[in-house]
Design an enzyme around this catalytic site. Structure first.
Site, short mmCIF file in Angstrom:
data_model
loop_
_atom_site.label_atom_id
_atom_site.label_comp_id
_atom_site.label_asym_id
_atom_site.label_seq_id
_atom_site.Cartn_x
_atom_site.Cartn_y
_atom_site.Cartn_z
N GLU A 166 0.53 -0.94 -0.35
CA GLU A 166 -0.34 -0.29 -0.51
C GLU A 166 0.79 1.23 0.53
O GLU A 166 1.93 1.45 0.95
CB GLU A 166 -0.71 -0.12 1.06
CG GLU A 166 -1.33 1.02 0.93
CD GLU A 166 -2.25 1.63 2.83
OE1 GLU A 166 -3.33 0.90 2.84
OE2 GLU A 166 -2.65 2.94 2.89
N LYS A 212 -11.14 -2.01 6.08
CA LYS A 212 -9.92 -2.06 6.35
C LYS A 212 -10.69 -2.21 8.19
O LYS A 212 -12.11 -1.04 8.28
CB LYS A 212 -9.40 -1.16 6.08
CG LYS A 212 -8.00 -0.45 7.21
CD LYS A 212 -7.90 0.67 6.29
CE LYS A 212 -6.64 1.95 6.77
NZ LYS A 212 -5.88 2.33 6.21
N ARG A 221 0.48 10.40 0.29
CA ARG A 221 0.69 11.67 1.50
C ARG A 221 1.95 11.89 1.13
O ARG A 221 2.56 12.88 1.90
CB ARG A 221 0.82 11.13 2.71
CG ARG A 221 -0.27 10.29 3.07
CD ARG A 221 -0.56 10.05 4.98
NE ARG A 221 -0.81 8.96 5.01
CZ ARG A 221 -0.83 7.95 6.30
NH1 ARG A 221 -0.33 8.47 7.26
NH2 ARG A 221 -1.90 7.44 6.36
N THR A 279 -4.74 5.87 1.50
CA THR A 279 -4.87 6.97 1.27
C THR A 279 -5.47 7.52 0.29
O THR A 279 -5.78 8.92 0.05
CB THR A 279 -4.15 8.14 2.03
OG1 THR A 279 -3.01 7.72 2.86
CG2 THR A 279 -4.45 9.66 2.80
C1 3PG Z 1 -0.70 5.00 8.74
O1 3PG Z 1 -1.91 5.68 8.17
O2 3PG Z 1 0.29 5.19 8.76
C2 3PG Z 1 -1.49 3.76 8.84
O3 3PG Z 1 -2.02 3.35 8.66
C3 3PG Z 1 -0.23 2.64 8.47
O4 3PG Z 1 -0.03 3.26 10.91
P1 3PG Z 1 0.82 2.24 11.74
O5 3PG Z 1 2.24 3.50 11.06
O6 3PG Z 1 0.74 3.00 12.87
O7 3PG Z 1 1.52 1.19 11.23
#
Ligand code: 3PG
Length: 213
Positions: free
Chosen positions: A47, A134, A51, A74
């Site tokens: 994934e 999710k 961002r 995202t």
């Molecule tokens: C995020 O928001 O970046 C993802 O959900 C991953 O979260 P994490 O960095 O806690 O694994």
């Protein structure tokens, strides 16, 4: 794409490995070697979060890596869906779900792992025909005990919990009957990516790929 087909596709992607790496990539040059290391370590589904300004380019590069299945994270708007699809993303991930976003994903054949955090969120997706979602942010929402509790009245929804998941607690989720896989950024820490330590990332991926479920 129907919600049923999207859920089927998401279930197949979640079945590829116990962990879907959540990636925030700032430098396009890191895309190929990072994806190669993760795939070599046994984590093919990736994934890439939208961002960073280069995220779409990163998806384009990673999509060339053999054995990889690259998704866009995202996803917030229909425009994100269209751009991610054009870049080569074969699935999408979003922190929550809106009708606009779901409409766009269905219209553009983008299987979506839509974010849920409450029983009502789950019921809304089930009503629309989704059976895979999710759970986000997993730890902050009560972690594995909360997801287990949601599964009691709503066992038909299967999840990829993400947010605060690590090697320490991944087993707690993966042992649940409603968890297909987990998502997490711990397999690609920013410092190792910056250093270009792909061997170390491959080792983290290997460790994650060996998690039981
Ligand atoms: C995020 O928001 O970046 C993802 O959900 C991953 O979260 P994490 O960095 O806690 O694994």
């Amino acid at each position: 794409m129907t919600p049923q087909d999207a859920s089927q596709k998401c279930a197949e992607i979640c079945a590829l490995a116990p962990v879907v790496p959540v990636l925030v990539v700032k430098d396009v040059a890191h895309a190929r070697p990072l994806a190669e290391a993760l795939v070599a370590g046994g984590l093919p589904a990736l994934e890439v979060t939208l961002r960073t300004p280069v995220a779409l380019e990163v998806i384009r590069e990673m999509a060339k890596v053999e054995g990889g299945v690259v998704g866009a994270g995202t996803l917030l708007t229909p425009e994100d869906v269209i751009a991610a699809k054009a870049a080569g993303a074969t699935f999408g991930v979003s922190p929550g779900a809106t009708d606009k976003l779901l409409d766009a994903c269905e219209a553009h054949d983008m299987p979506l792992l839509a974010g849920t955090s409450t029983a009502s969120d789950v019921m809304k997706l089930l009503e629309r025909g989704y059976t895979v979602a999710k759970f986000f942010p997993a730890e902050a929402n009560g972690g594995a005990p909360a997801l287990k509790s949601i599964g009691a009245p709503l066992p038909q929804m299967k999840f990829c919990p993400t947010g605060g998941v690590s090697l320490k607690n991944a087993r707690d989720y993966l042992s649940l009957s409603n968890t297909l896989c987990v998502g997490g950024s711990w397999v690609a820490p920013a410092d190792l990516v910056e250093k270009g330590d792909w061997k170390a990332i491959e080792a983290l991926a290997r460790e994650a790929a060996a998690l039981p479920r």
